[in-house]
Design an enzyme around this catalytic site. Structure first.
Site, short mmCIF file in Angstrom:
data_model
loop_
_atom_site.label_atom_id
_atom_site.label_comp_id
_atom_site.label_asym_id
_atom_site.label_seq_id
_atom_site.Cartn_x
_atom_site.Cartn_y
_atom_site.Cartn_z
N ARG A 12 4.00 46.78 46.12
CA ARG A 12 5.43 46.60 45.84
C ARG A 12 5.69 45.17 45.38
NH1 ARG A 12 8.28 45.84 51.62
NH2 ARG A 12 6.52 44.95 52.72
N GLY A 13 6.94 44.93 44.98
CA GLY A 13 7.39 43.58 44.64
C GLY A 13 6.58 42.92 43.53
N GLY A 79 1.56 38.97 51.65
CA GLY A 79 2.24 38.00 52.50
C GLY A 79 3.29 38.66 53.36
N TYR A 142 6.45 30.35 57.22
CA TYR A 142 6.20 30.83 55.86
C TYR A 142 5.97 29.66 54.90
CZ TYR A 142 7.12 33.63 51.61
OH TYR A 142 7.05 34.26 50.39
#
Lengths: 235, 76
Positions: A12-13, A79, A142
Site C-alpha cells: 500500500r501507499g 515502516g 519515527y
C-alpha cells in the site's frame, strides 16, 4: 533492461505506487507485506515478510530469488508509526519503531547486498521522511528511525561503492496515504501550512524519484538524501 | 592437492573471479586484486563450504592464501 525489484512494505501507499511504477516499466517486481496480502497487487510477486525478524527476511528474499532471481533493486520502504509525546512514550514504543524502520532496513539490505556485490551492480533506495531531517513533535521515535536511515544508507554507500552499488534515500514530505489519514484534521492543516506548494504529495511522485535513483542513469548518484516534500524542508 | 585445498580453491575461484592456478599458498590477496570486502565475501563462502564459523577479529592479519587456508583448517 528488466531488473528484479524488491519493495518492502509494498502492499500500500508509497510502496505500492513504487512497485506499480517499476512494473509498468517492465521490471519484475516483488513486494513484501507483513500479512503477505494487500489490495490491487495484480502481477506483483507478493511475499510475507516481517522486517523485524532476520529469519523472516531471509525466507522472503530466498522466495523472491527462487521465483524471480537475485534482487537487483531494493526499495526499503516498510515502516510503522507509534506516535506520542516523549513524556508519555514508553520504551517499547520507541524501540519497536526503531526496530522496524531502521534495523528492518539494515536486515533487508544486508540480505540482498551480497548478490548485488557478486553481480557488480545494485541499487538500494531507502524511504525516509522529511521528519528525519527536521524532527517532529509527537514522532521522536519515527523521526529518529528516519534520521538513522541516512547514516545507514551513507555507510552502505561507502562500503559498496566499489562494487557499483548505489545507496540513496528519498525523504517524502506529507503524502496522501493511509499513514497520513491517521492524523487529525488540525494536524493535517498545520502540516499543509508548512508546505510552500500547498498540497499533499502523491505516492506516484515519490515512486518517480525512486525509479530514477534505481535507474542506469543514476549510476553516479550515491549517498544522497532527496527531499520530495513540496518545499517543506528545502534541504 | 588435498581435497580440502581443492574445496578452498573452488571457493576462491568463484568469489574472487581468479583462475585456479593463481590460488597458491604464497599468493597475497593484494596480488589477486582482492580487497577487504572480497576477503569477507570469501570467508563467508568458506564458512558455508566447510561449515565453520570465523569471527571478525580472526581476519586481522590474514593477508595470504596460506593464512586464510590455515585459519579454515584450524577449525576443522
Amino acid at each position: 533492461m528488466s531488473r528484479v525489484v524488491l519493495v518492502t512494505g509494498g502492499n500500500r501507499g508509497i510502496g505500492l505506487a513504487t512497485a506499480k511504477r517499476f512494473q509498468a516499466s517492465g521490471h519484475q517486481v516483488a513486494v513484501t507485506s507483513r500479512s503477505g496480502t494487500g489490495d490491487d497487487l495484480d502481477g506483483l510477486f507478493v511475499v510475507k515478510c516481517d522486517v523485524t525478524d532476520s529469519e523472516s527476511v531471509d525466507a522472503a528474499v530466498s522466495e523472491v530469488e527462487e521465483s524471480l532471481g537475485p534482487v537487483e533493486v531494493l526499495v526499503s520502504n516498510a515502516g510503522i508509526t507509534r506516535d506520542g509525546l516523549v513524556l508519555r512514550m514508553a520504551d517499547d514504543a520507541f524501540s519497536e519503531v526503531l526496530d522496524a524502520n531502521l534495523t528492518g532496513g539494515f536486515r533487508i539490505a544486508r540480505r540482498v547486498v551480497k548478490k548485488m556485490m557478486r553481480a557488480r551492480w545494485g541499487r538500494i533506495v531507502f524511504v525516509s521522511s522529511v521528519v528525519g531531517l527536521g524532527g517532529q513533535a509527537g514522532q521522536a521515535n519515527y523521526a529518529a528511525s528516519k534520521a538513522g536511515i541516512t547514516g545507514l544508507a551513507r555507510s552502505l554507500a561507502k562500503e559498496f561503492a566499489g562494487r557499483n552499488i548505489t545507496v540513496n534515500v528519498v525523504a517524502p514530505g506529507p503524502i496522501d496515504t493511509d499513514m497520513l489519514a491517521a492524523l487529525s484534521d488540525a494536524q493535517r492543516t498545520a502540516m499543509l501550512d508548512m508546505v510552500p506548494i500547498g498540497r499533499l504529495g502523491e505516492p506516484a511522485e515519490i515512486a518517480a524519484a525512486i525509479e530514477y535513483l534505481a535507474s542506469e542513469d543514476a549510476g553516479f548518484v550515491t549517498g544522497t538524501v532527496l527531499p520530495i516534500d513540496g518545499g517543506l524542508s528545502m534541504g | 592437492m588435498s581435497d580440502n585445498f581443492e574445496r578452498f580453491t573452488n571457493c576462491a575461484v568463484d568469489v574472487l573471479s581468479v583462475d585456479a592456478d593463481q590460488v597458491v599458498l604464497d599468493a597475497t590477496f593484494e596480488s589477486l586484486d582482492a580487497d577487504s570486502l572480497d576477503l569477507v565475501e570469501l570467508v563467508m563462502a568458506l564458512e558455508e563450504e566447510f561449515d565453520v564459523n570465523v569471527e571478525e577479529e580472526e581476519l586481522d592479519g590474514v593477508l595470504t592464501i596460506q593464512a586464510a587456508y590455515d585459519l579454515i583448517l584450524s577449525k576443522l
